[in-house]
Design an enzyme around this catalytic site. Structure first.
Site, PDB file in Angstrom:
ATOM      1  CG  HIS A   1       2.632   1.300  -7.784  1.00 31.16           C
ATOM      2  ND1 HIS A   1       2.658   0.797  -6.513  1.00 31.16           N
ATOM      3  CD2 HIS A   1       2.646   2.646  -7.661  1.00 31.16           C
ATOM      4  CE1 HIS A   1       2.703   1.789  -5.638  1.00 31.16           C
ATOM      5  NE2 HIS A   1       2.688   2.926  -6.310  1.00 31.16           N
ATOM      6  CG  ASP A   2       2.311  -2.898  -6.320  1.00 27.63           C
ATOM      7  OD1 ASP A   2       2.737  -4.039  -6.566  1.00 27.63           O
ATOM      8  OD2 ASP A   2       3.063  -1.897  -6.288  1.00 27.63           O
TER       9      ASP A   2
ATOM     10  N   GLY B   1      -1.731   3.931  -6.368  1.00 29.72           N
ATOM     11  CA  GLY B   1      -1.067   2.678  -6.055  1.00 29.72           C
ATOM     12  C   GLY B   1      -1.710   1.903  -4.921  1.00 29.72           C
TER      13      GLY B   1
END
Length: 268
Positions: A122-123, A140
């Site tokens: 994520h991200d 992440g």
């Protein structure tokens, strides 16, 4: 004209460009956008809130846009954005962003190769012209700048940063930031010199490469801490894109940069 196999599952709410090929048993959900000339292979999965650029290729078993593997995720709408000419090989996974990060989007830039079984969490932000070799995992909010190459089976700690034109050796444990233009590897991971072969291939001159090497010799091999090394580089080297990239990256580092093998350099 698009070529969509009758055994593929494609949401009517997906936005498809022209000349797209979708193989049997591929699965594409609502709120997906796929650019012209892209090829989605059999058994690939593209979940909601994914935008894929032009001339991309997603191979069998790849999963793009699954929800983050993050306990802070609360079901919010977040995104994956894939640039143009990106290849995502077998069983790679690219997760959506999170609200908690303040970003809400995971990005992969143009002309990047994501090899088999790579995980992009994520991200994360992966730049243009990057290569993530098979079995690499980036946790992440990792940032990978343009033209970086990460060797196979490497693992990057959350919030890590890998600088432009850096090359990371296979099976590396990335727990510090990797500055631009460097070659690194070993255990623990360390600076092993300048990525000379990669830089020559990309058109850097001998003078530019020599200047980069001299900058890192100053930072790593003169017994200075990182701050003093950067100050000496700023005072002693003429302004250049390479010098400024190195200083910017190091001064923005929150995790600290890798050390040199056998270096006398000191921490902040």
């Amino acid at each position: 004209m698009n070529k969509i196999h009758p055994l593929a599952t494609v949401s009517p709410k997906a936005k498809l460009g022209d000349n797209i090929e979708i193989g049997p048993y591929a699965y594409i959900e609502d709120d997906v956008e796929i650019g012209d000339g892209s090829h989605i292979h059999p058994h690939a999965v593209i979940y909601q809130y994914v935008k894929i650029g032009k001339n991309c290729e997603v191979f069998p078993g790849a999963v793009v846009g699954a929800i983050p593997q993050d306990l802070k995720f609360e079901g919010e709408v977040t995104y994956v954005e894939i640039g143009d000419n990106v290849t995502i090989r077998e069983c790679a996974t690219i997760n959506r962003g999170t609200k908690a990060s303040g970003k809400g989007v995971t990005k992969v830039g143009d002309n990047t190769l994501v090899m088999s079984y790579v995980h992009i969490a994520h991200d994360c932000v992966v730049g243009k012209h990057c290569i993530l070799v098979s079995y690499t995992g980036i946790a992440g909010e990792t940032d990978v700048e343009d033209w970086a190459i990460i060797g196979g089976d490497s693992k990057a700690h959350q919030f890590s940063r890998i600088g432009t034109h850096a090359m990371v050796g296979g099976m590396s444990r990335i727990n510090k930031d990797i500055p631009p233009y460097v070659l690194c590897g070993r255990e623990p991971i360390c600076y092993c010199g300048v990525n000379m072969v990669g830089l020559r291939r990309r058109g850097f001159t001998s003078d530019q490469i020599r200047n980069i090497k001299d900058i890192y010799d100053t930072i790593y091999y003169q017994g200075l801490n990182v701050s003093d090394g950067c100050a000496k580089v700023e005072a002693g080297f003429p302004q250049s894109e390479e010098r400024d990239n190195i200083l910017r990256f190091i001064r923005e580092s929150k995790r600290g940069i890798i050390r040199a093998m056998g270096s006398a350099s000191k921490e902040e």
